[in-house]
Design an enzyme around this catalytic site. Structure first.
Site, PDB file in Angstrom:
ATOM      1  N   ASP A 108      -3.469   0.493  -3.502  1.00 35.88           N
ATOM      2  CA  ASP A 108      -4.781   0.400  -4.116  1.00 35.88           C
ATOM      3  C   ASP A 108      -4.623  -0.204  -5.513  1.00 35.88           C
ATOM      4  O   ASP A 108      -4.034  -1.264  -5.660  1.00 35.88           O
ATOM      5  CB  ASP A 108      -5.408   1.820  -4.094  1.00 35.88           C
ATOM      6  CG  ASP A 108      -6.797   1.925  -4.686  1.00 35.88           C
ATOM      7  OD1 ASP A 108      -7.760   1.578  -3.983  1.00 35.88           O
ATOM      8  OD2 ASP A 108      -6.918   2.360  -5.838  1.00 35.88           O
ATOM      9  N   HIS A 290      -8.014   4.150   4.335  1.00 33.17           N
ATOM     10  CA  HIS A 290      -7.545   3.625   3.052  1.00 33.17           C
ATOM     11  C   HIS A 290      -6.286   4.319   2.533  1.00 33.17           C
ATOM     12  O   HIS A 290      -5.465   3.700   1.859  1.00 33.17           O
ATOM     13  CB  HIS A 290      -8.667   3.777   2.015  1.00 33.17           C
ATOM     14  CG  HIS A 290      -8.299   3.278   0.660  1.00 33.17           C
ATOM     15  ND1 HIS A 290      -8.020   1.941   0.417  1.00 33.17           N
ATOM     16  CD2 HIS A 290      -8.148   3.924  -0.534  1.00 33.17           C
ATOM     17  CE1 HIS A 290      -7.732   1.791  -0.868  1.00 33.17           C
ATOM     18  NE2 HIS A 290      -7.788   2.972  -1.465  1.00 33.17           N
TER      19      HIS A 290
END
Length: 309
Positions: A108, A290
């Protein structure tokens, strides 16, 4: 589930004008450093499943809480979180341990920092592993300006920049609920909703999908963010346009060998032309959302170790 008491003890290390809270393991493997860079709203703790596997494979693992997070410094100036500062922290961390270069792993926002570090200090990075976030091409327009035109003012990257302090206050007031609601897996697909996604998430009574981690694991994040608030970490977003300007004169090609791991159900878009900018990239994916290394730890470890091997 992971037992939080098994995580390495932290050390506060002065680097680049700040202190970083660093979790390290495998010092006996000195000479084979691998630096793990967490995303938002995460901590070094997000690598808890990778650290033992990397140590067993012969690596000296260095996992900092980056500036703005945990017990690391949280400067008040927004510009203290630009890519020069964030990558400078990592360079200074290598200097502290006496390493010329290292393998860097990012997830991320940690990936964004690792890509930027590789462009700004290419001789300090020998390999790049990125989870979720592909190389971000520096287009014609500053990134926030571009996102605002494409996705509107409620898109959370844009909102963080255009309405400073608004989201921070909501997240700070609902830290436990926000973290419970964001750390989910197997979420059902849903239509885009009106409003600012992170604020809505912080206020939502009922989370979607299933919990990503045990209550004990979640408590590590909740206690950290209840103590620090979210502003330091959100200030990373508030430097995107500044970073766009800072990278203007830099060679945009990453020459290092790179591994890109996507989550098949991640909301982060894949890159259509990554190999143009990262010619030595190998791309793979995992069937998850994610939070790749926390949702699919064994598979993530296998992909990373096979590629490194």
């Amino acid at each position: 589930m992971f037992d939080p008491t098994g995580f390495p003890e932290p050390t506060l290390i002065p680097v680049n004008g700040v202190e970083l809270e660093v979790f390290e393991a495998g010092q006996h493997n000195a000479g084979k450093p691998i630096v793990l860079c967490h995303g938002w709203p995460e901590l070094a703790y997000s690598w808890r499943h990778q650290i033992p596997a990397l140590v067993a494979a012969g690596y000296h693992v260095i996992a900092p809480n980056q500036r703005g997070y945990g017990n690391s410094s949280r400067p008040t100036e927004v510009t203290a979180y630009d890519i020069e500062h964030l990558s400078g922290d990592l360079v200074a961390l290598l200097d502290h341990y006496g390493y010329e270069d290292a393998t860097f792993v990012g997830h991320d926002w940690g990936s964004m920092v690792v890509w930027g570090l590789t462009l700004l200090h290419p001789h300090r990075v020998n390999k790049v592993i990125s989870l979720s976030l592909p190389y971000f091409e520096r287009g014609e327009k500053p990134w926030i300006e571009f996102m605002e035109e494409l996705l509107g003012g409620d898109y959370y990257f844009v909102h963080f920049n255009r309405q400073p302090g608004v989201a921070d206050a909501v997240l700070d007031a609902n830290a436990s609920r926000f973290l419970r609601n964001i750390y989910r897996k197997n979420e059902p697909p849903k239509e885009p909703q009106p409003g600012m996604a992170m604020i809505e998430l912080a206020r939502a009574e009922t989370p979607l999908g299933e919990p990503l981690m045990s209550d004990r694991e979640l408590a590590v994040y909740v206690s950290a963010f209840e103590s620090t608030g979210f502003t330091g970490s959100i200030n990373w977003y508030r430097n995107l346009d500044r970073n766009w300007h800072l990278l203007a004169g830099v060679d945009p090609i990453v020459q290092q060998p790179a591994l890109m791991i996507y989550g098949d159900r991640d909301v982060v878009a894949r890159s259509a032309n990554m190999a143009e900018f990262v010619p030595n990239v190998e791309v793979t994916s995992v069937d998850c959302g994610h939070w790749i290394q926390q949702e699919r730890p064994e598979e993530t470890n296998r992909l990373i170790l096979e590629w490194l091997g």
